[in-house]
Design an enzyme around this catalytic site. Sequence first.
Site, PDB file in Angstrom:
ATOM      1  N   GLY A  58       0.836  -1.180   0.000  1.00  0.00           N
ATOM      2  CA  GLY A  58       0.000   0.000   0.000  1.00  0.00           C
ATOM      3  C   GLY A  58       0.867   1.223   0.000  1.00  0.00           C
ATOM      4  N   THR A  59       1.174   1.713  -1.162  1.00  0.00           N
ATOM      5  CA  THR A  59       2.069   2.856  -1.282  1.00  0.00           C
ATOM      6  C   THR A  59       2.148   3.221  -2.759  1.00  0.00           C
ATOM      7  OG1 THR A  59       4.246   3.691  -0.690  1.00  0.00           O
ATOM      8  CG2 THR A  59       4.173   1.510  -1.640  1.00  0.00           C
ATOM      9  N   THR A  60       2.835   4.288  -3.036  1.00  0.00           N
ATOM     10  CA  THR A  60       3.129   4.619  -4.429  1.00  0.00           C
ATOM     11  C   THR A  60       4.600   4.970  -4.526  1.00  0.00           C
ATOM     12  OG1 THR A  60       0.913   5.544  -4.717  1.00  0.00           O
ATOM     13  CG2 THR A  60       2.570   6.131  -6.359  1.00  0.00           C
TER      14      THR A  60
END
Lengths: 253, 245
Positions: free
Chosen positions: A48-50
Amino acid sequence: MNPNDRPTLGADGSPTGDRFETGAGLQDGFADGDHGVAGDGAAEYSTGTTTVGLVAADGVVLATDRRASLGGRFVSNKDVVKVEQVHPTAALTIAGSVGAAQAYIKQLRAESDLYRTRRDRRMSMEALSSVASGLLRGLPVSPLLGGVDPGTEGAEPHLYQLDGAGGRIEESAYAATGSGMTVATGALEREYDPDADIEAVVPTAVDAVLAASERDTASGNGVVVARVTSDGVETERRDGTGALMNGATGDIQ
Amino acid sequence: MQNSQQQAYDRGITIFSPDGRLYQVEYAREAVKRGTAAVGVRTPEGVVLAADGRLRSSLQVAESVEKIHKADEHLGIATAGHAADARQLVDLSRRRAQVERLRYGEAVDVETLTKAITDNIQEFTQTGGARPFGCALLIGGVDEDGSPRLFETDPSGTPYEWKAVAVGGNQREAQDELEANYPEVETVDDGLQLAFDALAATADGGLTPEGMSAATIPVETGSFETLERSEIADHLDENGLLDEE
């Protein structure tokens, strides 16, 4: 691990990005809310990240959001640095389990330092990325590795997408990982200029992370940008609007 | 009693003599000198390895005397001393070269490989119950950046880098020849010539191509190439190094 659950880089339309199983349940991590149940009943782990990486004429720009989340539903930290220097002229973005990523980065730095002290020269990006992909096998982490070789005619930038199955794909232009990768890739697709130098590429990287932060609940709280050139790795923090933060610039390490 | 204590210094490999010497290692160096010579020459255009071999009988198959080995595409090893000991180190070199490709996706540097080999040799000078390697290796090759390199390993496990070097029987005579004529060496062919001259200095009455072997690793290709025995014979003939008998 079921081979069918291996990450399918870029081809996967799922907004949850790369998935990895772990034996443990919910962990503190850059995880999003999609905790499906794997075939053997173990909780599935998602990134869950970019994080984005862009190749410039004279280096590589790596950028990430600054949010850590529990299951993508609770923001457990609003000021996380997910870009780490692992070599005098290379850095890595991390998406996935924090613990695994931190141990992985320590190991990679040790490999790079040991290589240098033993041989009195730096690892090439070919060597570093080979080691990085080998060490990554089996870990619930999906990094981007950006680095620069000295080259005979100026710096030679390289960007690699690594995956938990030990895969290594060199990207000639840009790449994104994490739950926000689809949104970020859209922005990169539109804005990326293959001829731009590093300073011209930075705004594109920031825009891509901000775009993902708008729509991906597991990404947000600003941007960390790392410029990787033959001079080394320089990291800066930006707020949720993309503006440089006061007194918050500086190298990692 | 006194006498038997003293003798023990040269029996146990891990035991220093009172004056700080390791006799077993020194004896292993003697073993190297008992063999035929091997020569290495580094030139700006590449590295040359050459070795003389001894055939026990006219019935022996000359090719079975292996003194020069390919370790990897860009790496050659010439050996002197106990051939069986040397083979173990050659195989270690081959495996180490492949490990480097797997781990780093790159060809191993000559220096890195040499040090891996000498570290292994050293272990056998400090381990109880072991015997040192009775051989010296000349490791020659071209690094990924195009530099020709030439190293020697000795039975103590010390690596040495050379511009030109001889090991094995009559080493001194060959080294004198190398020292006298090295400054004129520019091409791989010059290197071959000097290597054969040096080998000729170790052999009474000239060389016989049957027992000899030679290889080059030119910078241009970065590839190990062995010379055919007929090519060696031509070289020797042109320069009057052939055994007249």
